[in-house]
Scaffold this motif. Structure first.
Motif, short mmCIF file in Angstrom:
data_model
loop_
_atom_site.label_atom_id
_atom_site.label_comp_id
_atom_site.label_asym_id
_atom_site.label_seq_id
_atom_site.Cartn_x
_atom_site.Cartn_y
_atom_site.Cartn_z
N ARG A 1 83.78 28.68 38.98
CA ARG A 1 82.27 28.59 38.90
C ARG A 1 81.65 27.47 38.47
O ARG A 1 80.64 27.16 38.33
N LEU B 1 78.49 26.16 40.16
CA LEU B 1 77.27 26.41 39.76
C LEU B 1 76.94 26.20 38.13
O LEU B 1 75.48 26.02 38.09
N TYR B 2 77.87 25.99 37.31
CA TYR B 2 77.42 25.42 36.15
C TYR B 2 76.79 24.12 36.27
O TYR B 2 75.78 23.86 35.64
N PHE C 1 68.20 22.17 35.68
CA PHE C 1 67.57 22.39 34.33
C PHE C 1 67.05 21.02 33.93
O PHE C 1 65.90 20.69 33.37
N ASN D 1 62.96 19.36 33.57
CA ASN D 1 62.39 18.94 32.23
C ASN D 1 62.03 17.48 32.44
O ASN D 1 61.09 16.99 31.81
N PHE E 1 58.87 16.68 33.97
CA PHE E 1 57.80 17.19 33.52
C PHE E 1 57.67 16.13 32.43
O PHE E 1 56.21 15.84 32.15
N TYR F 1 53.29 8.26 22.05
CA TYR F 1 54.43 9.11 22.29
C TYR F 1 55.42 8.82 23.15
O TYR F 1 56.39 9.33 23.31
N PHE G 1 68.27 14.77 27.87
CA PHE G 1 68.57 15.77 29.20
C PHE G 1 69.24 15.07 30.05
O PHE G 1 70.12 15.88 30.67
N SER H 1 50.99 16.06 14.74
CA SER H 1 50.34 16.59 16.14
C SER H 1 50.99 17.53 16.79
O SER H 1 52.02 18.05 16.50
N ILE I 1 51.50 17.92 19.49
CA ILE I 1 52.35 17.71 20.72
C ILE I 1 53.79 18.26 20.60
O ILE I 1 54.66 18.63 21.48
N TYR I 2 54.16 18.08 19.11
CA TYR I 2 55.41 18.37 18.87
C TYR I 2 55.84 19.73 18.82
O TYR I 2 56.62 20.18 19.24
N LEU J 1 56.09 20.78 22.58
CA LEU J 1 57.18 20.11 23.02
C LEU J 1 58.31 21.05 22.51
O LEU J 1 59.35 21.74 23.31
N SER K 1 57.98 24.43 24.75
CA SER K 1 58.51 24.37 26.02
C SER K 1 59.99 24.20 26.02
O SER K 1 60.60 24.73 27.15
N ILE K 2 60.39 23.35 25.17
CA ILE K 2 61.76 23.01 25.57
C ILE K 2 62.72 24.36 25.12
O ILE K 2 63.51 24.77 25.95
N ALA L 1 62.64 26.64 27.75
CA ALA L 1 63.62 26.16 29.08
C ALA L 1 64.98 26.44 28.66
O ALA L 1 65.78 26.90 29.40
N VAL L 2 65.35 26.20 27.38
CA VAL L 2 66.84 26.28 27.11
C VAL L 2 67.22 27.78 26.81
O VAL L 2 68.13 28.16 27.53
N PHE M 1 67.79 28.71 30.38
CA PHE M 1 69.33 27.96 30.80
C PHE M 1 70.20 28.82 30.25
O PHE M 1 71.33 28.89 31.03
N PHE N 1 70.87 31.89 32.30
CA PHE N 1 71.75 31.41 33.58
C PHE N 1 73.10 31.29 33.49
O PHE N 1 74.02 32.01 33.95
N ILE N 2 73.36 30.60 32.30
CA ILE N 2 74.95 30.39 32.00
C ILE N 2 75.51 31.68 31.67
O ILE N 2 76.75 31.89 32.24
N VAL O 1 76.02 33.56 34.93
CA VAL O 1 77.16 33.16 36.02
C VAL O 1 78.57 33.82 35.45
O VAL O 1 79.44 33.91 35.92
N ARG O 2 78.64 33.71 34.05
CA ARG O 2 79.84 34.03 33.36
C ARG O 2 80.36 35.21 33.47
O ARG O 2 81.42 35.62 33.80
N SER O 3 79.06 36.30 33.49
CA SER O 3 79.61 37.57 33.60
C SER O 3 79.79 37.96 35.08
O SER O 3 80.06 39.03 35.45
N TYR P 1 77.34 35.75 40.13
CA TYR P 1 77.23 35.13 41.33
C TYR P 1 78.37 35.35 42.17
O TYR P 1 78.44 34.68 43.25
#
Lengths: 797, 66
Positions: free
Chosen positions: A165, A168-169, A176, A180, A183, A206, A217, B2, B4-5, B8, B11-12, B15-16, B19, B22-23, B26-28, B31
């Motif tokens: 797999r 896929l990873y 991913f 990001n 963005f 910033y 990333f 701020s 913004i931190y 951030l 959002s991260i 996202a994580v 992610f 997803f991992i 796939v492991r289980s 897919y």
């Protein structure tokens, strides 16, 4: 109800229908399955898809080998004493009804805890309680409802390694990071909009944080997602070749290092968006190319054809099921009707009739008398036989073929792919341009020389070039798959485009197995003689008798006064004063044919010779067209394991210049291909049986023809459904056209490179330009190849 | 600090989270077979309870399409 297909299996009802519950069935087997489903509340099976079933097999005694612990231990995946898990391959799985009924298997037996179908692989995973259900009765239960598992010697090697797999990873990580980074780099895209001389407060505040976030990333993308490209390029350079991985790796490294330096020196935002996007697109291309037909296997050797167990008879006449690997020299085996002979040996029964067509290519079954040698792989046709083993299965005549080096060489390794050939010139030109541009800038503005050098490497990174072949060939692979031409991988299509010789096997490939034509030559028979002939044939069980019987006109059934069967010679029937003899020429007084002639049955009536029935093979429809179409630009040959009785017919049918070779052993076929290759020919072999396995492995493209793709076909590069045989020239042409499409996409992607190089060489490659150009070129190449291949394949039959 | 931190970080971490999901999927092995579940989800518990009910298995309702 007359004229309807069978309610259970959907086959047309040939003889009289078996009626039950107001429904028509073709046989009692189908009716029984229906009854079982109905009483177990499973009749929804027929609602999902009509006529989806299969006739149940005759199970008695066939699964006795599952009583042997040594065998079941190897088959079962999990066993804790009262609970077992087993995965069975069931070729009949083909529709949603199958999934539904198999996953409701617990309704048929309370001992079944869970059953799960993997449709693409055609496997069923069953968890069951051993106290109420044994593996043998589970298999028998499946067989009794028409879902007979296929268990062969191959299963003894333990469960297959699951598919990796990793891709896929890798795709997950690259995708991913791509999203990001895109963005995070968005604010930087508008930097150009700020008036000269002014500093944007927000960016100033910033941007460092955003840039280092992008870097973090991108790091796993370089180290994990892109590692296969880096390693491949490293291996290629060490091997002294420049393949497509080299310029890709150059681009990847240039992107990453340049970006890191940029953000470390605070001189720019870097190209992390292009970098992660590039890796993501490349991996998507690789994934698309990896289409596999999981229900087919292209790696099968004799093990998937051979049975898992044999019946051994000891001195006291006691029968015992033993794994085939435990069969030793001197053992006495019992081979039942329709069973395979698992080892070379000597016949101890009086006579046997064995079908070797799959292993040697001889089209007619051969008769063997007591004391004669039997080869492994033959199928016993009449009754059962007893034999003494001479050589165990792994050393038998047939399996020795697999020791040949042709089976261990990797064909893809020897292929110089079109992409790689282009990549060599491409890499050299890119490096030249980069050096020239950098050289120019050293004299004009030395501070920008390094930037220009890396910019050229970045923009010239052949992402679109690398995607052209995977998407074109991957798409064609899928199109072929829909046309029932299943290829092992995309390299096979590229090999097909280079093929200049096509070699055919005869039996089973050019002819239709189990189907022959019968011609009568001689004095015509009178009405009484023919009636007597038909009635005599009725009494005989010989395959040729059965075939003749089904071809003759219907006559009233009259009991014979005398009937005599002389093994190996013929049969004799008498009624009132008439007598008819049927069989070998010396038995009937016919002329002795040549030793290599076609199969004949001679007839004499009242001791006067009448004539003979000549059995000839029936060739596939469109065979002459396939040959004449291929003959235009291919070298053609036929290699057959059969005798040359069919030579005149083939010569008349096939274009002049087709070489015909008969009585070829499996190794002869392999060597024949090897000789052609030594003369720098690219060879495609089309075969069907185990006897072609060596030739299929040796040739550049080995295509196995199969009447039913679910049953065993030998290791090969592609499996072609027999009904599509006549379109073989079209498929070869499509493969060549696909290479043309790839060439056009190369031109397309080079155009983008030229535009990019203009920006790079003039030192004005902004990250946003790279971030637009790179995906744009990739997307347009992918779109072009997809449309072009679909358009090209539109007329493909 | 701020805002913004905070944004951030949010959002991260979202996202994580996806992610990781997803991992795990796939492991289980989700897919490994991408076809069968698409068929399986359409099944209901279609058990024909009353075998005597002729309407439940009227042959005309089915379509022996072969």
């Amino acid at each position: 109800m007359e004229g309807n297909p069978c309610y259970h299996c959907g086959d047309p009802i040939v003889n009289s229908a078996v009626e039950f519950d107001q429904k028509a069935f073709c046989c009692h087997g189908c009716k029984t399955v229906y009854e079982l489903f109905k009483t177990s509340d499973l009749s929804y099976y027929y609602e999902l898809q009509g006529g989806a079933g299969a006739r149940p097999g005759k199970a008695a005694g066939r699964y006795d080998f599952l009583d042997n612990l040594a065998i079941t231990e190897k088959l079962v995946e999990f066993d804790d004493g009262n609970f077992q898990v087993v995965t069975l391959h069931i070729p009949h799985i083909h529709c949603s009804s199958c999934i539904w009924v198999l996953e409701n298997l617990h309704r048929l037996h309370p001992g079944i805890r869970d059953a799960q179908v993997d449709f693409p692989k055609k496997t069923l995973r069953v968890a069951f309680e051993t106290q109420s259900l044994s593996l043998k009765s589970l298999v028998a239960l499946l067989a009794s409802i028409g879902y007979e598992p296929y268990i062969s010697l191959d299963n003894l090697d333990g469960p297959k390694r699951p598919k990796s797999r990793r891709l896929l990873y890798q795709m997950g990580i690259a995708g991913f990071a791509f999203g990001n980074v895109m963005f995070l780099s968005f604010p930087e895209y508008f930097v150009g909009a700020i008036a000269e001389g002014k500093v944007d407060f927000w960016l100033d505040q910033y941007s460092t944080l955003f840039r280092w976030l992008m870097f973090s990333f991108s790091l796993p993308v370089l180290l994990y997602a892109a590692r296969d490209y880096l390693f491949a390029a490293y291996r290629a350079i060490r091997g002294g070749i420049l393949n497509i991985d080299v310029p890709i790796t150059l681009g990847i490294l240039a992107l990453f290092i340049r970006s890191t330096v940029d953000i470390a020196l605070n001189s720019g935002p870097g190209y992390f968006d292009s970098f992660t996007g590039l890796v993501f697109f490349l991996l998507v291309g690789r994934y698309f190319q990896q289409k596999t037909y999981e229900f087919l296997s292209f790696e099968r050797d004799y093990k998937s054809y051979f049975p898992i167990a044999a019946t051994r008879v000891d001195q006291n006449g006691k029968e015992e099921n033993v794994p085939v690997y435990d069969v030793n020299k001197g053992d006495v085996l019992l081979i039942r009707h329709q069973e395979l002979i698992p080892a070379d040996g000597i016949l101890r029964s009086e006579k046997a009739r064995i079908d070797y067509s799959f292993v040697t290519g001889e089209s007619e079954p051969v008769a063997r008398m007591e004391g004669e040698l039997l080869h492994a792989g033959g199928r016993q046709l009449e009754g059962s036989l007893v034999m003494e083993v001479l050589r165990p299965v792994s050393q038998s005549y047939l399996t020795q073929l697999w020791g040949h080096t042709a089976f261990s060489t990797n064909k893809s390794a020897s292929l110089r792919r079109l992409t790689d050939r282009i990549a060599e010139r491409f890499t050299l030109s890119v490096l030249t341009i980069a050096c020239l541009a950098a050289g120019f800038w050293v004299f004009t503005d030395a501070s920008r020389a390094a930037n220009v050098f890396t910019a050229v490497l970045i923009i010239a990174c052949p992402c679109a070039l690398a995607l052209a072949a995977p998407f074109t060939l991957g798409n064609l692979l899928r199109i072929f798959g829909r046309k029932k031409f299943y290829l092992k991988n995309t390299d096979t299509i590229e090999q097909m485009a280079h093929v200049d010789s096509v070699i055919f096997d005869k039996t089973g490939t050019m002819t239709i197995p189990g189907d022959s034509r019968v011609n009568y030559e001689g004095e015509s028979l009178s009405e009484t003689e023919e009636s007597l002939l038909k009635n005599t044939l009725r009494a005989s069980n010989h395959p040729l008798s059965r075939k003749l019987y089904s071809l003759l006109k219907e006559y009233d059934i009259v009991p014979l006064d005398t009937y005599l069967e002389e093994p190996g010679k013929g049969i004799e029937g008498g009624m009132q004063k008439n007598k008819i003899k049927l069989g070998a020429p010396d038995f009937t007084g016919g002329r002795q044919p040549g030793p290599e002639g076609p199969t004949e049955v001679h007839v004499s009536a009242n001791n006067a010779y009448k004539g003979r029935f000549v059995f000839t093979n029936k060739y596939r429809d469109g065979l002459p067209e396939v040959f004449s179409s291929l003959a235009k630009n291919h070298l053609l040959a036929v290699v057959s394991g059969d005798n040359d009785g069919e030579r005149p017919r083939l010569e008349a049918m096939l274009p002049a210049g087709t070489a015909l070779h008969f009585s070829q052993k499996p190794e002869d076929k392999l060597r024949f291909i090897g000789r052609l290759q030594a003369e720098a020919h690219k060879v495609m072999m089309v075969g069907d049986g185990l006897n072609d396995a060596g030739a299929l492995a040796q040739s550049e493209v080995g295509i196995a023809l199969s009447e039913n793709v679910n049953v065993f076909s030998p290791a090969c590069d592609g499996i072609l459904d027999a009904s599509k045989f006549r379109y073989l020239p079209d498929y070869l042409r499509a493969a060549r056209k696909a290479m043309g499409i790839i060439r056009i996409s190369f031109v397309l992607s080079l155009l983008y490179n030229v535009i990019g190089l203009y920006f790079a060489c003039t030192g004005q490659l902004q990250p946003v330009v790279a971030a637009i150009l790179m995906p744009l070129s990739s997307v347009s190449v992918v779109a072009f190849t997809t449309i072009a291949t679909n358009y090209m394949a539109r007329k493909l039959p | 600090m701020s805002v913004i931190y905070v944004l951030l970080a949010i959002s991260i971490s979202v996202a994580v989270l996806f992610f990781v999901a997803f991992i795990i999927s796939v492991r289980s092995g989700q897919y490994d077979d991408s076809y069968t579940p698409s068929v399986r989800m359409l099944f209901e518990d279609e058990i024909v309870k009353d075998p005597a009910d002729p309407a439940a298995d009227d042959p005309n309702k089915t379509h022996p399409s072969k």
